[in-house]
Design an enzyme around this catalytic site. Structure first.
Site, PDB file in Angstrom:
ATOM      1  N   TYR A 141      39.663  32.574  40.732  1.00 26.41           N
ATOM      2  CA  TYR A 141      39.810  33.980  40.348  1.00 26.41           C
ATOM      3  C   TYR A 141      40.186  34.815  41.565  1.00 26.41           C
ATOM      4  O   TYR A 141      41.100  35.646  41.504  1.00 26.41           O
ATOM      5  CB  TYR A 141      38.512  34.487  39.726  1.00 26.41           C
ATOM      6  CG  TYR A 141      38.564  35.928  39.267  1.00 26.41           C
ATOM      7  CD1 TYR A 141      39.274  36.270  38.115  1.00 26.41           C
ATOM      8  CD2 TYR A 141      37.912  36.939  39.961  1.00 26.41           C
ATOM      9  CE1 TYR A 141      39.333  37.590  37.671  1.00 26.41           C
ATOM     10  CE2 TYR A 141      37.961  38.253  39.537  1.00 26.41           C
ATOM     11  CZ  TYR A 141      38.674  38.576  38.393  1.00 26.41           C
ATOM     12  OH  TYR A 141      38.733  39.879  37.961  1.00 26.41           O
ATOM     13  N   LYS A 145      43.772  36.897  42.102  1.00 27.89           N
ATOM     14  CA  LYS A 145      43.796  38.331  42.336  1.00 27.89           C
ATOM     15  C   LYS A 145      44.398  38.662  43.706  1.00 27.89           C
ATOM     16  O   LYS A 145      45.061  39.701  43.869  1.00 27.89           O
ATOM     17  CB  LYS A 145      42.387  38.909  42.221  1.00 27.89           C
ATOM     18  CG  LYS A 145      41.867  38.976  40.786  1.00 27.89           C
ATOM     19  CD  LYS A 145      42.688  39.935  39.930  1.00 27.89           C
ATOM     20  CE  LYS A 145      42.064  40.162  38.558  1.00 27.89           C
ATOM     21  NZ  LYS A 145      42.826  41.136  37.739  1.00 27.89           N
ATOM     22  N   VAL A 174      32.013  45.832  37.173  1.00 25.66           N
ATOM     23  CA  VAL A 174      32.113  46.903  36.186  1.00 25.66           C
ATOM     24  C   VAL A 174      31.302  46.489  34.968  1.00 25.66           C
ATOM     25  O   VAL A 174      31.233  45.297  34.624  1.00 25.66           O
ATOM     26  CB  VAL A 174      33.578  47.161  35.793  1.00 25.66           C
ATOM     27  CG1 VAL A 174      33.684  48.338  34.833  1.00 25.66           C
ATOM     28  CG2 VAL A 174      34.425  47.421  37.045  1.00 25.66           C
ATOM     29  N   THR A 176      31.200  45.598  31.938  1.00 27.46           N
ATOM     30  CA  THR A 176      32.035  45.098  30.843  1.00 27.46           C
ATOM     31  C   THR A 176      31.554  43.701  30.456  1.00 27.46           C
ATOM     32  O   THR A 176      30.669  43.128  31.097  1.00 27.46           O
ATOM     33  CB  THR A 176      33.510  45.020  31.262  1.00 27.46           C
ATOM     34  OG1 THR A 176      33.647  44.025  32.297  1.00 27.46           O
ATOM     35  CG2 THR A 176      34.010  46.356  31.782  1.00 27.46           C
TER      36      THR A 176
END
Length: 233
Positions: A141, A145, A174, A176
Protein backbone atom coordinates in the site's frame (compact mmCIF):
# COMPACT_ATOMS: atom_id res chain seq x y z
CA UNK A 1 -7.66 30.13 -8.69
CA UNK A 2 -10.01 27.22 -9.41
CA UNK A 3 -13.70 27.98 -8.95
CA UNK A 4 -15.74 25.11 -7.54
CA UNK A 5 -18.94 27.15 -7.74
CA UNK A 6 -20.50 26.41 -11.10
CA UNK A 7 -18.10 23.56 -11.88
CA UNK A 8 -18.83 20.00 -12.93
CA UNK A 9 -16.88 17.46 -10.88
CA UNK A 10 -16.30 13.72 -11.05
CA UNK A 11 -15.35 11.97 -7.80
CA UNK A 12 -14.15 8.37 -8.01
CA UNK A 13 -15.14 6.29 -5.01
CA UNK A 14 -17.87 8.82 -4.27
CA UNK A 15 -20.26 6.64 -2.31
CA UNK A 16 -18.54 6.48 1.09
CA UNK A 17 -15.75 7.82 3.28
CA UNK A 18 -13.74 10.75 2.00
CA UNK A 19 -15.39 10.49 -1.41
CA UNK A 20 -18.88 10.86 0.03
CA UNK A 21 -17.74 13.84 2.13
CA UNK A 22 -16.19 15.43 -0.96
CA UNK A 23 -19.46 15.09 -2.87
CA UNK A 24 -21.37 16.74 -0.02
CA UNK A 25 -18.90 19.63 0.33
CA UNK A 26 -18.75 20.19 -3.43
CA UNK A 27 -22.48 20.86 -3.48
CA UNK A 28 -22.15 23.09 -0.41
CA UNK A 29 -19.57 25.15 -2.34
CA UNK A 30 -21.90 25.56 -5.30
CA UNK A 31 -20.79 22.90 -7.76
CA UNK A 32 -23.26 22.70 -10.64
CA UNK A 33 -23.06 18.93 -11.03
CA UNK A 34 -21.17 16.15 -9.26
CA UNK A 35 -20.72 12.69 -10.73
CA UNK A 36 -20.19 10.25 -7.85
CA UNK A 37 -18.75 6.99 -9.10
CA UNK A 38 -18.82 3.57 -7.49
CA UNK A 39 -18.60 -0.04 -8.58
CA UNK A 40 -22.28 -0.24 -7.63
CA UNK A 41 -23.98 3.12 -8.37
CA UNK A 42 -26.92 2.32 -6.09
CA UNK A 43 -24.57 2.87 -3.12
CA UNK A 44 -24.39 6.59 -3.96
CA UNK A 45 -26.85 8.24 -1.59
CA UNK A 46 -26.50 11.98 -2.16
CA UNK A 47 -29.86 13.16 -3.58
CA UNK A 48 -28.33 15.55 -6.11
CA UNK A 49 -25.30 13.53 -7.22
CA UNK A 50 -25.24 11.80 -10.59
CA UNK A 51 -24.40 8.17 -9.76
CA UNK A 52 -22.07 6.59 -12.28
CA UNK A 53 -20.68 3.06 -12.49
CA UNK A 54 -16.89 2.93 -12.55
CA UNK A 55 -14.25 0.28 -11.97
CA UNK A 56 -11.01 2.25 -12.22
CA UNK A 57 -8.91 -0.80 -13.12
CA UNK A 58 -11.09 -1.62 -16.16
CA UNK A 59 -10.25 0.47 -19.27
CA UNK A 60 -13.69 -0.19 -20.79
CA UNK A 61 -15.42 1.01 -17.61
CA UNK A 62 -13.25 4.14 -17.54
CA UNK A 63 -14.01 4.86 -21.19
CA UNK A 64 -17.75 4.44 -20.56
CA UNK A 65 -17.61 6.86 -17.63
CA UNK A 66 -15.76 9.44 -19.72
CA UNK A 67 -18.38 9.12 -22.47
CA UNK A 68 -21.16 9.61 -19.91
CA UNK A 69 -19.55 12.69 -18.33
CA UNK A 70 -18.36 14.98 -21.15
CA UNK A 71 -18.86 18.17 -19.13
CA UNK A 72 -16.34 17.52 -16.33
CA UNK A 73 -14.01 20.35 -15.34
CA UNK A 74 -12.62 18.92 -12.08
CA UNK A 75 -11.53 15.30 -11.59
CA UNK A 76 -10.97 13.85 -8.11
CA UNK A 77 -9.11 10.54 -8.03
CA UNK A 78 -10.23 9.26 -4.64
CA UNK A 79 -10.96 5.56 -5.23
CA UNK A 80 -8.39 3.22 -3.74
CA UNK A 81 -7.82 -0.08 -2.00
CA UNK A 82 -5.69 -1.23 0.92
CA UNK A 83 -4.32 -4.73 0.49
CA UNK A 84 -1.10 -3.89 2.37
CA UNK A 85 0.58 -7.02 1.08
CA UNK A 86 3.85 -8.15 2.63
CA UNK A 87 6.78 -8.14 0.23
CA UNK A 88 8.12 -11.35 1.76
CA UNK A 89 5.08 -13.49 2.42
CA UNK A 90 2.05 -12.31 0.41
CA UNK A 91 1.25 -13.59 -3.07
CA UNK A 92 2.88 -11.33 -5.63
CA UNK A 93 -0.56 -10.98 -7.24
CA UNK A 94 -1.67 -9.03 -4.15
CA UNK A 95 1.12 -6.52 -4.68
CA UNK A 96 0.16 -6.15 -8.32
CA UNK A 97 -3.51 -5.71 -7.38
CA UNK A 98 -2.61 -2.85 -5.06
CA UNK A 99 -0.80 -1.05 -7.87
CA UNK A 100 -3.60 -1.74 -10.34
CA UNK A 101 -6.06 0.10 -8.08
CA UNK A 102 -3.92 2.82 -6.50
CA UNK A 103 -1.54 3.70 -9.36
CA UNK A 104 -2.82 2.46 -12.71
CA UNK A 105 -6.49 3.08 -11.86
CA UNK A 106 -6.13 6.84 -11.35
CA UNK A 107 -3.76 7.01 -14.31
CA UNK A 108 -6.39 5.45 -16.57
CA UNK A 109 -9.02 7.84 -15.25
CA UNK A 110 -6.77 10.87 -15.64
CA UNK A 111 -5.84 9.95 -19.21
CA UNK A 112 -9.53 9.60 -20.08
CA UNK A 113 -10.63 12.90 -18.54
CA UNK A 114 -7.74 15.25 -19.32
CA UNK A 115 -8.92 15.80 -22.91
CA UNK A 116 -12.44 16.47 -21.60
CA UNK A 117 -11.29 18.99 -18.99
CA UNK A 118 -9.04 20.70 -21.52
CA UNK A 119 -11.85 20.90 -24.09
CA UNK A 120 -14.08 22.46 -21.41
CA UNK A 121 -11.62 25.29 -20.87
CA UNK A 122 -9.31 23.78 -18.26
CA UNK A 123 -9.81 22.93 -14.62
CA UNK A 124 -8.32 20.88 -11.84
CA UNK A 125 -7.11 17.43 -10.84
CA UNK A 126 -7.14 16.35 -7.17
CA UNK A 127 -5.36 13.10 -6.30
CA UNK A 128 -5.86 11.49 -2.90
CA UNK A 129 -2.59 10.10 -1.54
CA UNK A 130 -1.67 9.16 2.04
CA UNK A 131 0.91 9.89 4.70
CA UNK A 132 2.35 6.48 3.79
CA UNK A 133 3.34 7.96 0.45
CA UNK A 134 6.32 9.13 2.52
CA UNK A 135 6.78 6.44 5.17
CA UNK A 136 6.84 2.77 4.24
CA UNK A 137 4.77 1.22 7.01
CA UNK A 138 2.08 -0.36 4.86
CA UNK A 139 3.84 -2.83 2.59
CA UNK A 140 2.54 -2.66 -0.96
CA UNK A 141 0.00 0.00 0.00
CA UNK A 142 2.80 2.41 0.89
CA UNK A 143 4.62 1.66 -2.35
CA UNK A 144 1.52 2.17 -4.47
CA UNK A 145 0.79 5.50 -2.81
CA UNK A 146 4.42 6.61 -3.15
CA UNK A 147 4.24 5.81 -6.86
CA UNK A 148 0.94 7.68 -7.09
CA UNK A 149 2.55 10.72 -5.43
CA UNK A 150 5.30 10.65 -8.05
CA UNK A 151 2.68 10.33 -10.79
CA UNK A 152 0.90 13.40 -9.42
CA UNK A 153 4.10 15.45 -9.39
CA UNK A 154 4.81 14.52 -13.01
CA UNK A 155 1.24 15.27 -14.06
CA UNK A 156 1.43 18.68 -12.39
CA UNK A 157 4.23 19.61 -14.81
CA UNK A 158 2.55 18.00 -17.83
CA UNK A 159 -0.87 19.54 -17.25
CA UNK A 160 -0.01 23.10 -16.28
CA UNK A 161 0.51 24.19 -19.92
CA UNK A 162 -2.88 22.64 -20.73
CA UNK A 163 -4.74 24.79 -18.19
CA UNK A 164 -5.21 22.05 -15.60
CA UNK A 165 -3.89 22.56 -12.07
CA UNK A 166 -3.02 19.59 -9.86
CA UNK A 167 -3.35 19.14 -6.09
CA UNK A 168 -2.18 16.15 -4.05
CA UNK A 169 -3.95 15.35 -0.77
CA UNK A 170 -1.99 13.57 1.96
CA UNK A 171 -3.66 12.35 5.13
CA UNK A 172 -3.16 9.87 7.95
CA UNK A 173 -5.93 7.83 9.55
CA UNK A 174 -9.47 8.90 8.64
CA UNK A 175 -12.64 7.66 10.32
CA UNK A 176 -13.77 5.47 7.41
CA UNK A 177 -14.30 1.78 6.74
CA UNK A 178 -10.68 1.54 5.60
CA UNK A 179 -9.40 2.38 9.09
CA UNK A 180 -12.22 0.83 11.12
CA UNK A 181 -9.96 -1.73 12.82
CA UNK A 182 -7.26 0.76 13.74
CA UNK A 183 -7.15 2.15 17.27
CA UNK A 184 -5.58 5.57 16.74
CA UNK A 185 -6.64 9.20 16.43
CA UNK A 186 -8.53 9.76 13.19
CA UNK A 187 -9.62 12.78 11.18
CA UNK A 188 -13.24 13.07 10.14
CA UNK A 189 -13.99 12.65 6.42
CA UNK A 190 -15.71 16.03 6.45
CA UNK A 191 -12.66 17.86 7.78
CA UNK A 192 -10.38 16.16 5.25
CA UNK A 193 -12.76 16.98 2.40
CA UNK A 194 -12.93 20.63 3.48
CA UNK A 195 -9.15 21.00 3.55
CA UNK A 196 -8.81 19.22 0.21
CA UNK A 197 -11.32 21.48 -1.52
CA UNK A 198 -9.75 24.56 0.08
CA UNK A 199 -6.58 23.37 -1.65
CA UNK A 200 -8.35 23.03 -4.97
CA UNK A 201 -9.82 26.52 -4.72
CA UNK A 202 -6.39 28.03 -3.92
CA UNK A 203 -4.53 25.87 -6.49
CA UNK A 204 -2.34 24.42 -3.74
CA UNK A 205 0.23 21.89 -4.91
CA UNK A 206 -0.24 19.75 -1.80
CA UNK A 207 -2.64 19.56 1.13
CA UNK A 208 -1.36 18.03 4.37
CA UNK A 209 -4.55 17.23 6.22
CA UNK A 210 -3.34 16.43 9.75
CA UNK A 211 -0.44 16.91 12.14
CA UNK A 212 0.98 13.41 11.67
CA UNK A 213 1.20 13.98 7.93
CA UNK A 214 2.91 17.34 8.44
CA UNK A 215 5.44 15.77 10.82
CA UNK A 216 6.27 12.92 8.45
CA UNK A 217 6.66 15.27 5.48
CA UNK A 218 9.03 17.45 7.51
CA UNK A 219 11.02 14.37 8.50
CA UNK A 220 11.85 13.41 4.94
CA UNK A 221 14.86 15.71 4.98
CA UNK A 222 16.28 14.06 8.09
CA UNK A 223 18.14 10.87 8.84
CA UNK A 224 16.29 7.61 8.19
CA UNK A 225 16.85 6.63 11.82
CA UNK A 226 14.60 9.50 12.89
CA UNK A 227 11.86 8.61 10.41
CA UNK A 228 12.07 4.90 11.26
CA UNK A 229 12.90 4.58 15.00
CA UNK A 230 13.20 0.80 14.55
CA UNK A 231 16.50 1.39 12.75
CA UNK A 232 17.99 3.20 15.74
CA UNK A 233 17.96 0.12 18.00
Amino acid sequence: MTAIAGSTVLVTGGSRGIGKALVEDLYTRGAKKVYATARHPRTVTHPDAVALALEVTDPASVAAAAAAAPDVTILINNAGAAVAASYLTSPIEDVRREFETNFYGPLLTTRAFVPIIEANGGGHLLNVHSVVSWIALGGSYSASKAAFWSQTNSLRLDLKPRGINVTGLHVGYVDTDLAARIDAPKSSPASVAALALDGVETDAYEVLADEVTRQVKAGLSGDLGALYPQLAH
